[in-house]
Design a protein around this motif. Structure first.
Motif, PDB file in Angstrom:
ATOM      1  N   VAL A 173       0.860  -1.419   0.149  1.00  0.00           N
ATOM      2  CA  VAL A 173       0.002  -0.136   0.091  1.00  0.00           C
ATOM      3  C   VAL A 173       0.917   1.288  -0.052  1.00  0.00           C
ATOM      4  CG1 VAL A 173      -1.781   1.116   1.256  1.00  0.00           C
ATOM      5  CG2 VAL A 173      -2.002  -1.271   1.030  1.00  0.00           C
ATOM      6  N   ILE A 174       1.753   1.303   0.913  1.00  0.00           N
ATOM      7  CA  ILE A 174       2.871   2.514   1.132  1.00  0.00           C
ATOM      8  C   ILE A 174       3.534   2.544  -0.390  1.00  0.00           C
ATOM      9  CG2 ILE A 174       4.562   3.603   2.284  1.00  0.00           C
ATOM     10  CD1 ILE A 174       3.678   1.893   4.607  1.00  0.00           C
ATOM     11  N   ARG A 175       3.935   1.418  -0.903  1.00  0.00           N
ATOM     12  CA  ARG A 175       4.658   1.501  -2.064  1.00  0.00           C
ATOM     13  C   ARG A 175       3.904   2.172  -3.360  1.00  0.00           C
ATOM     14  NH1 ARG A 175       4.785  -2.066  -6.248  1.00  0.00           N
ATOM     15  NH2 ARG A 175       6.788  -1.936  -7.758  1.00  0.00           N
ATOM     16  N   THR A 176       2.497   1.967  -3.461  1.00  0.00           N
ATOM     17  CA  THR A 176       1.442   2.346  -4.371  1.00  0.00           C
ATOM     18  C   THR A 176       1.480   3.601  -4.451  1.00  0.00           C
ATOM     19  OG1 THR A 176       0.607   0.219  -4.437  1.00  0.00           O
ATOM     20  CG2 THR A 176      -0.621   2.043  -5.651  1.00  0.00           C
ATOM     21  N   ILE A 177       1.338   4.376  -2.811  1.00  0.00           N
ATOM     22  CA  ILE A 177       1.007   5.564  -2.717  1.00  0.00           C
ATOM     23  C   ILE A 177       2.138   6.428  -3.135  1.00  0.00           C
ATOM     24  CG2 ILE A 177       0.651   7.382  -0.876  1.00  0.00           C
ATOM     25  CD1 ILE A 177      -1.143   5.134   0.617  1.00  0.00           C
ATOM     26  N   SER A 178       3.344   5.871  -2.894  1.00  0.00           N
ATOM     27  CA  SER A 178       4.667   6.773  -3.012  1.00  0.00           C
ATOM     28  C   SER A 178       4.907   6.970  -4.626  1.00  0.00           C
ATOM     29  CB  SER A 178       5.650   5.807  -2.577  1.00  0.00           C
ATOM     30  OG  SER A 178       5.792   5.575  -1.299  1.00  0.00           O
ATOM     31  N   VAL A 180       2.024   6.939  -6.861  1.00  0.00           N
ATOM     32  CA  VAL A 180       1.086   7.786  -7.475  1.00  0.00           C
ATOM     33  C   VAL A 180       1.400   9.564  -6.897  1.00  0.00           C
ATOM     34  CG1 VAL A 180      -1.072   8.604  -6.743  1.00  0.00           C
ATOM     35  CG2 VAL A 180      -0.623   6.268  -7.019  1.00  0.00           C
ATOM     36  N   GLN A 181       2.399   9.261  -5.800  1.00  0.00           N
ATOM     37  CA  GLN A 181       2.522  10.731  -5.325  1.00  0.00           C
ATOM     38  C   GLN A 181       4.022  11.135  -6.037  1.00  0.00           C
ATOM     39  OE1 GLN A 181       2.520  10.655  -1.104  1.00  0.00           O
ATOM     40  NE2 GLN A 181       0.422  10.782  -0.902  1.00  0.00           N
TER      41      GLN A 181
END
Length: 431
Positions: A173-178, A180-181
């Motif tokens: 989850v954190i990897r995907t958010i990173s 996207v951002q």
């Protein structure tokens, strides 16, 4: 890549891993069909109703996967292993295709036109990379018997497995958010962490599987050594008395006592059987699957303790590729037949169990025969809760038939032949 294409890709990824890696080993046929249908329903809801909330159905898909894994495998560590492999293969396939090109585009290493040109064909490339990763994973698992070894571990490792899955999806989850951002450095660190975590976990699983196989080999060698020592001891005793035996036999012949001589020869043959009979533990080595070896070693030890004669015949070398149903189901089916044979032999005056494993042109055959006394009704034996043994629930053969009915091409049979109850089942050759 737009959201519709991303949803489609995720769905195709799950289906491909499900059928190529999960089917038979991690999921039953019915579970695979149900999960596949669920994915298609999710896609229909998303594309027909244009409701982006349908993407959340993939979360429930993962929950269903976990539930089915635990129910089918009865192993938390195998469930964790499947999730880890699924996530890692999808991560690497995406990293090689979509993620790398997206990062190159963000870093302006490629133009927007080049990125859009790749965007049209990348989903095919991503599926091909994923397919290759699945094939490599299957070959490595087959070479080192990882699935089979881990499936036989007695300890459940529930806490470790839950922590592993929780950590895995948190990193995801954190990897995907990173990404996207557009936090590329953070995304790179998290990717390395995920891959390192996978490597460490898989290496530990490999060590566990190697340890299990070594323990199984040591146990088998120990039993063979014990059996050979017994035979050598008996042979030495026989050699010591050999001259006296011949003198006694010649005395019968000199006195024309032919009937007594024949009786005496028969007693010699019966006595020598104990160290001239076939070595059952050597037969076990022809089976190249540690879990099945372990089952047979336990069975032979139990029969020796209860003084039940056994004839084990493995006509051809049998590998895991000849077991075309889920290994856990195979172990359960085989152990039910062996346990029934042992229990039925305990009250018999002249017990005997014959176990045969053979490979035919189109199938692998397993047959268990045991001597019985009195009258038996096969139709009664197959009924749930029917038993002839005090203190038993009578569910063995009922569970046996229920397990095999899951597999369309597997067959089983029961028969009564000349004082023997014969139970067998056959598995189709892998295509």
């Amino acid at each position: 890549m737009g959201l519709p294409l991303e949803v489609l890709l995720l769905s195709l990824n799950y289906i491909q891993v499900l059928w190529l890696l999960g089917y038979k080993k991690y999921f039953s046929f019915r579970q695979v069909i149900f999960l596949t249908a669920y994915i298609f329903v999710q896609l229909v809801v998303y594309y027909v109703f244009r409701d982006t909330r349908a993407v959340n159905l993939l979360i429930f898909f993962v929950v269903l996967e976990f539930y089915f894994l635990i129910r089918f495998l009865q192993s938390w560590i195998l469930a964790a292993l499947y999730f880890l492999l699924q996530n890692t293969m999808m991560l690497i396939a995406g990293l090689i295709t979509w993620d790398s090109f997206f990062i190159l585009w963000i870093r302006q290493a490629i133009t927007t036109e080049q990125y859009k040109l790749f965007d049209d064909a990348a989903w095919i490339l991503q599926q091909l990379v994923l397919f290759g990763l699945i094939m490599v994973t299957k070959k490595i698992s087959a070479k080192y018997n990882i699935f089979e070894s881990v499936s036989q571990l007695q300890k459940k490792y529930i806490t470790q497995s839950i922590l592993c899955i929780a950590l895995l999806y948190s990193l995801n989850v954190i990897r995907t958010i990173s990404l996207v951002q557009l936090q590329i450095v953070k995304f790179a660190y998290l990717t390395v962490m995920s891959l390192a975590f996978t490597a460490v976990f898989c290496y530990i699983i490999y060590l566990i599987s190697q340890f299990y196989q070594q323990q199984q080999s040591i146990r088998l060698l120990s039993q063979k050594s014990f059996q050979e020592e017994e035979k050598l001891h008996l042979a030495n005793e026989f050699r010591h008395d050999y001259r006296n035996i011949l003198v006694s036999l010649s005395t019968y012949l000199e006195q024309d006592q032919i009937a007594e001589a024949r009786k005496y020869v028969s007693s010699i043959v019966e006595y020598s059987n104990s160290f001239t009979e076939s070595d059952d533990f050597s037969q076990v080595t022809a089976i190249k699957s540690p879990p099945i070896q372990g089952l047979l070693i336990k069975f032979l030890e139990s029969c020796r303790e209860k003084k039940i004669p056994v004839q084990l015949i493995v006509k051809q070398e049998i590998s895991e590729f000849d077991i075309t149903i889920n290994l856990l189901d195979f172990i359960r089916c085989f152990s039910i037949l062996l346990d029934n044979a042992v229990e039925a032999s305990e009250g018999v005056e002249r017990p005997l169990i014959e176990v045969t494993l053979d490979i035919h042109e189109q199938s692998t055959l397993i047959e268990v025969r045991n001597a019985y006394e009195g009258s038996l009704s096969i139709s009664q034996l197959l009924k749930n809760n029917f038993t002839t043994k005090k203190g038993h629930q009578g569910k063995g053969l009922h569970i046996f038939t229920k397990l095999l009915k899951q597999y369309r091409k597997a067959s089983y049979g029961f028969d009564l032949e000349s004082g023997f109850f014969v139970a067998s089942f056959s598995l189709p050759k892998s295509e």
